[in-house]
Design an enzyme around this catalytic site. Structure first.
Site, PDB file in Angstrom:
ATOM      1  N   SER C  20       0.750  -1.215   0.155  1.00 56.17           N
ATOM      2  CA  SER C  20       0.057  -0.152   0.075  1.00 56.17           C
ATOM      3  C   SER C  20       0.924   1.357   0.077  1.00 56.17           C
ATOM      4  CB  SER C  20      -0.984  -0.176   1.192  1.00 56.17           C
ATOM      5  OG  SER C  20      -1.850   1.107   1.276  1.00 56.17           O
ATOM      6  N   ASN C  68       9.589   8.408   4.212  1.00 61.69           N
ATOM      7  CA  ASN C  68       8.367   8.987   3.583  1.00 61.69           C
ATOM      8  C   ASN C  68       7.632   9.543   4.614  1.00 61.69           C
ATOM      9  OD1 ASN C  68       5.600   7.800   3.672  1.00 61.69           O
ATOM     10  ND2 ASN C  68       6.856   6.165   3.849  1.00 61.69           N
ATOM     11  N   GLY C  71       1.563  11.199   4.514  1.00 63.23           N
ATOM     12  CA  GLY C  71       0.521  11.746   5.582  1.00 63.23           C
ATOM     13  C   GLY C  71      -1.045  11.454   4.887  1.00 63.23           C
ATOM     14  N   LEU C  72      -0.783  10.219   4.352  1.00 60.95           N
ATOM     15  CA  LEU C  72      -2.118   9.684   3.841  1.00 60.95           C
ATOM     16  C   LEU C  72      -3.073  10.644   2.697  1.00 60.95           C
ATOM     17  CD1 LEU C  72      -3.781   8.210   7.263  1.00 60.95           C
ATOM     18  CD2 LEU C  72      -2.510   6.967   5.478  1.00 60.95           C
ATOM     19  N   CYS C 129       0.156   4.054  10.524  1.00 56.59           N
ATOM     20  CA  CYS C 129       0.730   5.195   9.704  1.00 56.59           C
ATOM     21  C   CYS C 129       1.473   6.009  10.602  1.00 56.59           C
ATOM     22  CB  CYS C 129      -0.210   5.848   8.915  1.00 56.59           C
ATOM     23  SG  CYS C 129       0.626   7.109   7.993  1.00 56.59           S
ATOM     24  N   ILE C 190       5.489  -5.530   7.921  1.00 60.36           N
ATOM     25  CA  ILE C 190       5.528  -4.310   9.023  1.00 60.36           C
ATOM     26  C   ILE C 190       5.233  -3.071   8.155  1.00 60.36           C
ATOM     27  CG2 ILE C 190       6.793  -5.435  10.794  1.00 60.36           C
ATOM     28  CD1 ILE C 190       9.406  -3.661   9.640  1.00 60.36           C
ATOM     29  N   THR C 192       5.977   1.125   8.415  1.00 59.43           N
ATOM     30  CA  THR C 192       7.679   1.676   8.378  1.00 59.43           C
ATOM     31  C   THR C 192       7.896   1.987   9.898  1.00 59.43           C
ATOM     32  OG1 THR C 192       6.456   3.798   7.980  1.00 59.43           O
ATOM     33  CG2 THR C 192       7.376   2.616   6.095  1.00 59.43           C
TER      34      THR C 192
HETATM   35  C1  LIG Z   1       5.915   6.259   0.077  1.00 57.19           C
HETATM   36  C2  LIG Z   1       5.104   5.231   0.755  1.00 57.19           C
HETATM   37  C3  LIG Z   1       3.993   5.393   1.075  1.00 57.19           C
HETATM   38  C4  LIG Z   1       3.327   4.541   1.983  1.00 57.19           C
HETATM   39  N1  LIG Z   1       1.887   4.612   2.097  1.00 57.19           N
HETATM   40  C5  LIG Z   1       1.280   3.689   2.805  1.00 57.19           C
HETATM   41  C6  LIG Z   1      -0.076   3.668   3.275  1.00 57.19           C
HETATM   42  O1  LIG Z   1      -0.864   4.361   2.509  1.00 57.19           O
HETATM   43  N2  LIG Z   1      -0.610   2.848   3.697  1.00 57.19           N
HETATM   44  C7  LIG Z   1       0.088   1.706   4.552  1.00 57.19           C
HETATM   45  O2  LIG Z   1      -0.588   0.990   5.098  1.00 57.19           O
HETATM   46  N3  LIG Z   1       1.410   1.524   4.072  1.00 57.19           N
HETATM   47  C8  LIG Z   1       2.188   2.555   3.362  1.00 57.19           C
HETATM   48  N4  LIG Z   1       3.210   2.483   3.297  1.00 57.19           N
HETATM   49  C9  LIG Z   1       4.018   1.457   3.961  1.00 57.19           C
HETATM   50  C10 LIG Z   1       4.213   0.297   3.139  1.00 57.19           C
HETATM   51  O3  LIG Z   1       3.114  -0.161   2.631  1.00 57.19           O
HETATM   52  C11 LIG Z   1       5.443  -0.997   3.404  1.00 57.19           C
HETATM   53  O4  LIG Z   1       4.501  -1.412   4.602  1.00 57.19           O
HETATM   54  C12 LIG Z   1       6.487  -0.315   4.119  1.00 57.19           C
HETATM   55  O5  LIG Z   1       6.823   0.536   2.962  1.00 57.19           O
HETATM   56  C13 LIG Z   1       7.558  -1.465   4.007  1.00 57.19           C
HETATM   57  O6  LIG Z   1       7.553  -2.139   2.898  1.00 57.19           O
HETATM   58  P1  LIG Z   1       9.086  -1.796   1.902  1.00 57.19           P
HETATM   59  O7  LIG Z   1      10.102  -1.806   2.654  1.00 57.19           O
HETATM   60  O8  LIG Z   1       9.147  -2.891   0.733  1.00 57.19           O
HETATM   61  O9  LIG Z   1       8.845  -0.459   1.346  1.00 57.19           O
HETATM   62  C14 LIG Z   1       3.892   3.347   2.375  1.00 57.19           C
HETATM   63  C15 LIG Z   1       5.471   3.316   2.237  1.00 57.19           C
HETATM   64  C16 LIG Z   1       5.917   4.167   1.276  1.00 57.19           C
HETATM   65  C17 LIG Z   1       7.366   3.859   1.220  1.00 57.19           C
END
Ligand SMILES: Cc1cc2nc3c(=O)[nH]c(=O)nc-3n(C[C@H](O)[C@H](O)[C@H](O)COP(=O)(O)O)c2cc1C
Ligand SMILES: Cc1cc2nc3c(=O)[nH]c(=O)nc-3n(C[C@H](O)[C@H](O)[C@H](O)COP(=O)(O)OP(=O)(O)OC[C@H]3O[C@@H](n4cnc5c(N)ncnc54)[C@H](O)[C@@H]3O)c2cc1C
Ligand SMILES: Cc1cc2nc3c(=O)[nH]c(=O)nc-3n(C[C@H](O)[C@H](O)[C@H](O)COP(=O)(O)OP(=O)(O)OC[C@H]3O[C@@H](n4cnc5c(N)ncnc54)[C@H](O)[C@@H]3O)c2cc1C
Ligand SMILES: Cc1cc2nc3c(=O)[nH]c(=O)nc-3n(C[C@H](O)[C@H](O)[C@H](O)COP(=O)(O)O)c2cc1C
Ligand code: FES
Ligand code: FES
Lengths: 311, 255, 311, 255
Positions: C20, C68, C71-72, C129, C190, C192
């Site tokens: 997401s 990042n 902020g939704l 978030c 997880i 972030t």
């Molecule tokens: C730019 C960005 C925007 C994200 N937006 C959301 C979000 O809207 N909702 C959510 O549950 N996680 C959000 N995440 C978290 C990711 O879905 C994911 O859980 C996290 O980045 C870890 O995975 P990765 O290391 O592969 O990026 C966001 C991550 C990034 C980098």
């Protein structure tokens, strides 16, 4: 350029010291360079008795980080005082002793012994070791326990106590406030984050202990965030650490609010890293417009001008 | 004394399956390097690999300030090392750890037992023993024929018996099986290889004087981090990188 | 090789889905490849109203990671259902909708709308978030709140709910147990870790929001550890994520106990990463001795043989 | 349509202080690339740099499938890019974002206002405008003399006024100062540069039709992550990487 910095009980010629557990009791690195170059030295954790620690393997490499699960192996506090401290004390560099334990009583005993050893300038109270089953991290994740152990350790001696915080918490500021309220003279942050790596071949966690502490550049953004948040909330000296590998990193920690810094994992990659950073610091500070080390501390905070040193 | 040195690659060749030999030149004397010691190698630059890799010293050419290492590409670090080019620099800490204590030993014949990448340090040891007039017999174990290396080199120094797990070359079985069949005569043994092999060697040769060289994952490589310990029979522990990798066989408890 | 995996409400042809927030509402990446290759797609968080999110800059690069603080930002749940979902629904790939909010009522409303949208196969309840002042992460760090919001969201529709956990907690297992007790059909972990980077030149945090969420390979050891710990404690399906960049990483997550995986940050580095991983998976599984995807799940646990899929 | 391409470096030269020009060759047609668009460049390999770097397209040679970029080394990524060699490959997403909408505009004369690294995209725009018979005037601002580039190239296409912050070359002051002095005649303006400059340009030219190109830190570069938004005057927002970087001057709210 003036790199000196004063912290409670510590008058440092520069802000760079090796981090606990990454520099043994110092003598190994005395073969590479003169230890008097260092701002201070934080020695390996001490417990009451000799401890063997965890089974091996105890380290694993991760992407720009590493995991360790040493498990507080050490020769025991008396051996440390008798055998390890004296050779190190020959150098004109303050020694900070890392205090560990499984129970409050053990913390007290170790702190009492080390705190009353003349060559020890300060204690670093380790309530954040993620690699032992008992004690260690639970004291660092529960504010009440953190308060209690800090208070009891403070009572053991007159040397300043820097409480080393665990980043494996929901709210670092609450813990920081608790130990500050208990009389901590300073904070040391951050210890390692708990992590794991699985070996695809053996289908098992690489570390015998399964989980280990994550350190190195990979944890720097978390360390910076936590130091920044604690600095916003509290006016207490901070020894910052977590992924430092160069003078620019040191400056980032200073801006975030650290008053001095410790270098851990990077010693393994490059045994000369501490003196190399110290040598590079004046130019780096000057490049970013600072006239002294002290000048940079806390400057990452908007409108922040406080001199946070209490000495 | 231990130091950091930038060694330059003089030669790099494949000597068996996934097995590479690199000759490294130092700008300063390497006369202090003794058989059994290792070099602790940094892989790449920057922060790509924070932990150095320990590799035994397989040979020393004092006159030309050259060190030889022999290693297998088993992971990221050793694979990257195997892809270096002649002329490239290698950042190494050296000499690390303890050596086989041959100076203090009185003996007429020595048995060397090596397994896989435990074979390399025994080569420089064999050369030093032979130089002292000691008769050397070597039993070397490998996975299979493709992995065998340095047979001729050891033959030039003494009797050599090769074992392969699958019997595709030399004897079939483990080094201890070969030992049982050959029953060589010796005063002292020196062994290096996987822990399972060392356990079986030390128990087979329980009543003999011997030295073994251990492997463990390392952090610092210089005795500062306690990553690489092994329990000792005195109830304490030893750091393999500093108090080892060579130990009297009876000093440490293998698990 | 059989890469299929069944999760509550989801019958996936393979276990790989974009995470997401890292894949918008899918259509941008449809220009690079056919989205039907994907196991599923998790779309960007939805809130009740359109949200602008935080001020820019919103992203920063860290050592093998990124921060990042979006902020939704999103067009609001109704716009998403009307405009964003239909084009994506044209692909034969399950859509998982990420549900966010500032209050339990907002979570309920968003879940009610999305959960009753035919093209949505499952909900991912985002209580983690770190980048919004209100709501978001406090629901993910307090077990009671986590329980409450999960229960209320579950009641809004009949589609399965995967609760997305925050790693910024002292004890991940307690939170996981709380949401499982509240009826979560699965976990997603997880999100972030909260981090910060300071610009040495401007002496300010790079992100306008100061703190941001750390993602990418740098957080993988923490994700693996948390999934492993939760898998030891609970028998609930897990969508694993955090730093995945290759098929080997996917296998590590499966061994740790994930039943499927999501790929976030790596999409930015390489827009083809998801199909590339899917293509590489069969060989990677075979190389390490597995005959099917299902075969690898949870195999990093000693003596673990449970088939954790509940479908 | 946006694609990932491996471009090979045909030419790399320093054209001003810390300012580099790279000519990149594609194996496929680049006819779809329009002025104002950018390419999103991956730095290094593996995981060293997770975020791509957006760099504007400064020129296109359709016949030879060549793209020119001009950039300043300001950090790790651009410095690494500046150290590439002819023949090296560059992994890029292209063409990204929107272009200056010249096809739909009827005009006789255009004013181009560029600042620093905002100058490059205006060059290909100027070429396209001139090709359509539109008169082009350019006002280009730079830090100081050492940073000035492409003066001759723009001169070949129309009138050019250079401003430097310190007056070490051309006019002293900002591009808007030059504008006030020169008062050129034009139907539509196009501007690219730092946000502060764009704010002053758009307010100075408030009653003129114009297009501006924005910069923001990017995640995906393709419209998927919402990293690069700017508020729009309709109460909503725009994604710079996808709905920009070029916007009608009145569409977005600069802060
Ligand atoms: C730019 C960005 C925007 C994200 N937006 C959301 C979000 O809207 N909702 C959510 O549950 N996680 C959000 N995440 C978290 C990711 O879905 C994911 O859980 C996290 O980045 C870890 O995975 P990765 O290391 O592969 O990026 C966001 C991550 C990034 C980098
Ligand atoms: C004292 C000593 C001497 C050695 N001598 C030789 C030699 O002469 N030739 C040779 O081929 N190998 C030797 N080894 C083993 C060699 O160190 C490993 O094969 C090497 O570290 C693997 O690194 P990698 O990056 O390829 O593997 P990866 O699995 O990618 O490495 C990941 C991490 O695990 C460590 N690691 C993995 N396997 C081992 C291992 N078996 N021992 C110690 N650390 C390991 C690495 O050093 C690194 O920190 C020796 C080991 C020790 C301790
Ligand atoms: C649409 C667009 C077109 C651009 N065109 C050009 C051009 O033609 N020539 C040129 O020299 N520069 C241009 N830039 C700016 C260029 O992208 C940055 O200078 C570059 O990203 C800096 O990367 P770095 O690794 O050297 O800096 P670092 O500071 O090391 O980068 C760290 C991170 O911040 C980002 N970042 C830093 N500065 C900027 C910036 N000003 N804008 C966007 N992201 C930034 C980087 O992309 C990276 O993600 C453009 C930016 C945008 C958004
Ligand atoms: C091998 C190793 C052993 C450590 N042992 C201790 C210890 O005994 N006591 C302690 O407080 N911290 C210990 N730490 C944590 C470090 O002191 C430091 O807080 C952490 O590694 C982060 O810094 P770094 O990223 O620079 O390594 C250890 C870290 C490592 C890598
Ligand atoms: S590797 Fe650090 S003590 Fe041996
Ligand atoms: S950079 Fe991702 S939406 Fe623009």
């Amino acid at each position: 350029m003036n790199l000196s910095v004063s912290l409670p009980g510590l008058s440092l010629k520069n802000p760079v010291m090796p981090a606990s557990g990454c520099f043994g009791f110092g003598m190994e690195y005395s073969k590479f360079y003169d230890l008097e170059q260092l701002g201070a030295i934080i020695i390996k954790a001490a417990t009451e008795e000799m401890r063997y620690g965890n089974a091996t393997p105890r380290v694993a490499e991760t992407t720009v980080g590493m995991l360790n699960a040493i498990g507080l192996q050490n020769p025991g506090v008396l051996n440390i005082i008798e055998k390890e401290v004296p050779p190190l004390a020959a150098y004109n560099t303050p020694i900070i002793a890392n205090v560990a334990g499984s129970t409050i009583e053990e913390y007290e005993l170790v702190a009492e012994k080390l705190g009353n050893t003349e060559q020890i300038a300060a204690l670093e109270l380790n309530i954040s070791c993620p690699n032992v089953k008992e004690g260690g991290v639970q004291f660092g994740t529960d504010p009440d326990l953190a308060y209690e152990v800090t208070k009891r350790v403070k009572a053991q001696s007159s040397v300043p106590v820097y409480v080393k915080l665990s980043p494996n918490v929901t709210d670092i500021v609450t813990i920081a406030k608790a130990v500050a309220a208990a009389g901590a003279d300073g904070l040391s942050m951050i210890n390692t984050l708990t992590g794991m790596q699985i070996n695809l071949q053996s289908r098992r966690p690489i570390l015998a202990n399964q989980v280990g502490g994550l350190s190195g550049p990979t944890i720097k953004p978390i360390a910076i965030r936590m130091i920044y948040q604690v600095r916003e909330a509290l006016d207490i000296p901070i020894i910052g650490m977590g992924g430092i590998t160069c003078a620019e990193d040191v400056l980032e920690f200073l801006l975030a609010g650290a008053n001095a810094v410790a270098v851990g994992t990077a010693n393994f990659t490059n045994p000369f890293i501490c003196p190399e950073i110290i040598t590079a610091l004046p130019d780096t500070l000057a490049k970013y417009g600072f006239n002294s080390l002290q000048d940079a501390i806390g400057k990452g905070h908007a409108h922040e001008t406080t001199n946070l040193s209490r000495a | 004394m231990i130091r950091k040195d930038m060694l330059s690659i003089k030669k790099l060749e494949t000597i068996a399956k996934d097995t590479f030999l690199i000759v490294l030149a130092s700008n300063i004397s390497v006369d202090d390097v003794a058989p059994g010691q290792f070099i602790h190698i940094r892989i790449g630059q920057g922060n790509a690999h924070l932990l150095r890799r320990p590799i035994s010293i397989a040979d020393v050419d004092q006159a030309n300030q050259l060190l030889t290492i022999i290693f297998k590409s088993v992971g990221e670090g050793t694979t990257q090392l195997s892809k270096q080019k002649v002329g490239d620099q290698v950042d190494a800490l050296l000499p690390c750890g303890t050596a086989y204590p041959i100076a203090g030993l009185t003996m007429h014949s020595a048995l060397l037992i090596g397994g896989g990448i435990g074979v390399p340090p025994l080569y420089y040891l064999a050369k030093q023993l032979v130089a002292k007039g000691i008769k050397v017999t070597a039993i070397l174990g490998f996975q299979n024929k493709e992995h065998v290396f340095y047979e001729q080199e050891f033959q030039a120094l003494g009797d050599v018996y090769i074992a392969t797990n699958d019997g595709s070359y030399g004897y079939q079985g483990f080094v201890t099986d070969v030992y049982q069949q050959v029953q060589p005569d010796f005063d002292c043994y020196f062994s290096c290889g996987p822990t399972a092999m060392l356990k079986s060697v030390t128990s087979t040769l329980e009543d003999k004087q011997g030295y073994i060289s251990l492997e463990e994952r390392m952090g610092c490589g210089v005795g500062a981090c306690f990553a690489c310990v092994v329990p000792s029979h005195d109830g304490g522990y030893r750091k393999i990188c500093q108090q080892g990798p060579v130990f009297p066989a009876k000093e440490v408890a293998l698990s």
